[in-house]
Motif scaffolding. Structure first.
Motif, short mmCIF file in Angstrom:
data_model
loop_
_atom_site.label_atom_id
_atom_site.label_comp_id
_atom_site.label_asym_id
_atom_site.label_seq_id
_atom_site.Cartn_x
_atom_site.Cartn_y
_atom_site.Cartn_z
N ALA A 66 13.83 -38.41 -1.58
CA ALA A 66 12.50 -37.84 -1.88
C ALA A 66 12.65 -36.49 -2.56
CB ALA A 66 11.69 -37.70 -0.59
N ASN A 67 13.61 -35.70 -2.10
CA ASN A 67 13.85 -34.39 -2.72
C ASN A 67 14.32 -34.56 -4.17
OD1 ASN A 67 14.02 -31.55 -2.74
ND2 ASN A 67 16.21 -31.67 -2.38
N ASP A 68 15.25 -35.47 -4.39
CA ASP A 68 15.72 -35.73 -5.75
C ASP A 68 14.59 -36.21 -6.66
OD1 ASP A 68 18.25 -35.00 -4.97
OD2 ASP A 68 19.01 -37.05 -4.79
N SER A 69 13.75 -37.07 -6.11
CA SER A 69 12.61 -37.57 -6.89
C SER A 69 11.65 -36.43 -7.23
CB SER A 69 11.88 -38.65 -6.08
OG SER A 69 10.73 -39.07 -6.75
N ALA A 70 11.41 -35.54 -6.26
CA ALA A 70 10.51 -34.40 -6.52
C ALA A 70 11.11 -33.47 -7.57
CB ALA A 70 10.25 -33.63 -5.22
N LEU A 71 12.42 -33.25 -7.51
CA LEU A 71 13.07 -32.42 -8.52
C LEU A 71 12.95 -33.04 -9.91
CD1 LEU A 71 16.30 -31.36 -6.59
CD2 LEU A 71 14.39 -29.88 -7.25
N MET A 72 13.12 -34.35 -9.98
CA MET A 72 13.01 -35.04 -11.27
C MET A 72 11.57 -34.98 -11.78
SD MET A 72 14.22 -38.86 -12.29
CE MET A 72 15.89 -38.46 -11.82
N ASP A 73 10.59 -35.18 -10.89
CA ASP A 73 9.18 -35.10 -11.30
C ASP A 73 8.85 -33.70 -11.81
OD1 ASP A 73 8.86 -37.72 -10.59
OD2 ASP A 73 7.84 -37.30 -8.68
N ARG A 74 9.40 -32.67 -11.16
CA ARG A 74 9.15 -31.30 -11.59
C ARG A 74 9.74 -31.07 -12.99
NH1 ARG A 74 11.93 -26.36 -8.57
NH2 ARG A 74 13.72 -27.43 -9.45
N ALA A 75 10.95 -31.55 -13.20
CA ALA A 75 11.58 -31.38 -14.51
C ALA A 75 10.78 -32.09 -15.59
CB ALA A 75 13.02 -31.90 -14.47
N ILE A 76 10.30 -33.28 -15.29
CA ILE A 76 9.49 -34.04 -16.27
C ILE A 76 8.19 -33.30 -16.56
CG2 ILE A 76 8.14 -36.15 -16.59
CD1 ILE A 76 10.43 -37.62 -15.08
N ALA A 77 7.52 -32.79 -15.52
CA ALA A 77 6.25 -32.07 -15.72
C ALA A 77 6.47 -30.81 -16.54
CB ALA A 77 5.63 -31.73 -14.37
N LYS A 78 7.56 -30.09 -16.28
CA LYS A 78 7.86 -28.88 -17.06
C LYS A 78 8.14 -29.22 -18.52
CE LYS A 78 9.50 -25.62 -13.61
NZ LYS A 78 10.62 -24.78 -13.17
N ARG A 79 8.89 -30.31 -18.74
CA ARG A 79 9.18 -30.72 -20.12
C ARG A 79 7.90 -31.11 -20.86
NH1 ARG A 79 13.23 -35.21 -19.85
NH2 ARG A 79 13.16 -34.70 -17.68
N LYS A 80 7.01 -31.83 -20.18
CA LYS A 80 5.74 -32.20 -20.82
C LYS A 80 4.92 -30.97 -21.19
CE LYS A 80 4.92 -36.78 -18.85
NZ LYS A 80 4.05 -37.56 -17.97
N LEU A 81 4.88 -29.99 -20.26
CA LEU A 81 4.12 -28.78 -20.53
C LEU A 81 4.75 -28.00 -21.69
CD1 LEU A 81 1.81 -26.87 -19.78
CD2 LEU A 81 3.35 -25.78 -18.15
N GLU A 82 6.06 -27.86 -21.70
CA GLU A 82 6.74 -27.15 -22.78
C GLU A 82 6.53 -27.87 -24.11
OE1 GLU A 82 10.86 -26.68 -21.75
OE2 GLU A 82 10.40 -25.36 -20.06
N SER A 83 6.64 -29.18 -24.08
CA SER A 83 6.44 -29.97 -25.29
C SER A 83 5.01 -29.79 -25.82
CB SER A 83 6.73 -31.43 -25.01
OG SER A 83 6.39 -32.24 -26.10
N PHE A 84 4.06 -29.83 -24.90
CA PHE A 84 2.65 -29.66 -25.32
C PHE A 84 2.42 -28.27 -25.88
CE2 PHE A 84 -1.77 -28.51 -24.42
CZ PHE A 84 -2.42 -29.49 -25.14
N GLU A 85 3.00 -27.25 -25.24
CA GLU A 85 2.82 -25.88 -25.73
C GLU A 85 3.50 -25.70 -27.08
OE1 GLU A 85 4.30 -23.55 -22.48
OE2 GLU A 85 2.37 -23.55 -21.45
N ASN A 86 4.66 -26.31 -27.27
CA ASN A 86 5.36 -26.21 -28.56
C ASN A 86 4.65 -27.00 -29.66
OD1 ASN A 86 7.31 -24.57 -27.48
ND2 ASN A 86 8.70 -26.26 -27.02
N GLU A 87 3.90 -28.02 -29.27
CA GLU A 87 3.14 -28.84 -30.22
C GLU A 87 2.08 -28.01 -30.94
OE1 GLU A 87 0.60 -32.18 -28.84
OE2 GLU A 87 2.54 -33.10 -28.50
N GLY A 88 1.45 -27.10 -30.26
CA GLY A 88 0.36 -26.30 -30.82
C GLY A 88 0.83 -25.16 -31.69
N VAL A 89 2.10 -24.88 -31.73
CA VAL A 89 2.63 -23.77 -32.52
C VAL A 89 2.97 -24.28 -33.92
CG1 VAL A 89 4.50 -22.10 -32.69
CG2 VAL A 89 3.50 -22.66 -30.46
N GLY A 90 2.69 -23.51 -34.93
CA GLY A 90 3.06 -23.87 -36.30
C GLY A 90 1.91 -24.45 -37.08
N PRO A 91 2.18 -24.80 -38.34
CA PRO A 91 1.11 -25.27 -39.22
C PRO A 91 0.54 -26.63 -38.81
CG PRO A 91 3.22 -25.19 -40.40
CD PRO A 91 3.45 -24.66 -39.03
N ALA A 92 1.32 -27.53 -38.28
CA ALA A 92 0.80 -28.86 -37.93
C ALA A 92 -0.13 -28.79 -36.74
CB ALA A 92 1.95 -29.82 -37.64
#
Length: 191
Positions: A66-92
């Motif tokens: 359960a701890n490993d799963s929670a760590l993996m879910d946290r990493a995925i959520a952080k990656r999604k947030l970073e990806s979304f934030e990086n999506e809005g930067v730049g001309p596109a």
């Protein structure tokens, strides 16, 4: 008695003495079996505790998973947030001229809503990781404490069990020796 029956009578008496010795020896062995079962009590207790120990370690394994799963879910959520934030930067990411002046405000509101949802997902996953870490730490501490206690108790109980078992076997051997020595002496007297 006739000359033929005298040796048969002696043989019958010898067989009776040997049979009596066998019965006495059997009683000694039966008593020894009972005493061995009592002496092996520590082993029986150990075998009775094994399923609960396996269950405790299974719970610990589940907590680790359960701890490993929670760590993996946290990493995925952080990656999604970073990806979304990086999506809005730049001309596109800054295109607001798709369908008029209000399109940009709708898009900004949608992005803000999605960013809040992703941030909430990261926060929830952080709390989940904290909770699973705490639960795992408690379980690990409890398992380690119980394991240490059980090891110490088992060590002393097993030593005591082996001493009792050795004593039972020594007493049994001595009694059996006396029974058969007595039978041998009786048989020797007849010759």
């Amino acid at each position: 008695y006739t000359d033929v029956s005298v040796p048969l009578r002696r043989h019958a008496e010898d067989c009776r003495r040997a049979g009596s010795a066998a019965v006495r020896s059997s009683r000694v062995q039966r008593y020894a079996s009972d005493q061995c079962a009592i002496a092996l009590g520590a082993l029986h207790e150990h075998l009775l505790l094994c399923p609960s120990m396996r269950s405790a370690f299974q719970h610990r394994s589940e907590a680790i998973a359960a701890n490993d799963s929670a760590l993996m879910d946290r990493a995925i959520a952080k990656r999604k947030l970073e990806s979304f934030e990086n999506e809005g930067v730049g001309p596109a990411g800054a295109s607001t001229a798709l369908s008029g002046p209000n399109h940009g405000s709708f898009e900004a509101a949608g992005r803000a809503t999605k960013q809040v949802a992703l941030s909430n997902s990261v926060d929830v996953s952080e709390r989940t990781v904290t909770a699973t870490n705490a639960a795992l730490d408690v379980m690990t501490a409890r398992n380690d404490e119980e394991w240490s206690r059980w090891q110490a108790e088992r060590s002393s109980a097993m030593c005591r069990m082996l001493w009792m078992l050795a004593r039972v076997h020594a007493e049994t051997a001595e009694r059996s020796f006396r029974v058969w020595l007595g039978a041998a002496e009786e048989l020797k007297e007849e010759e």
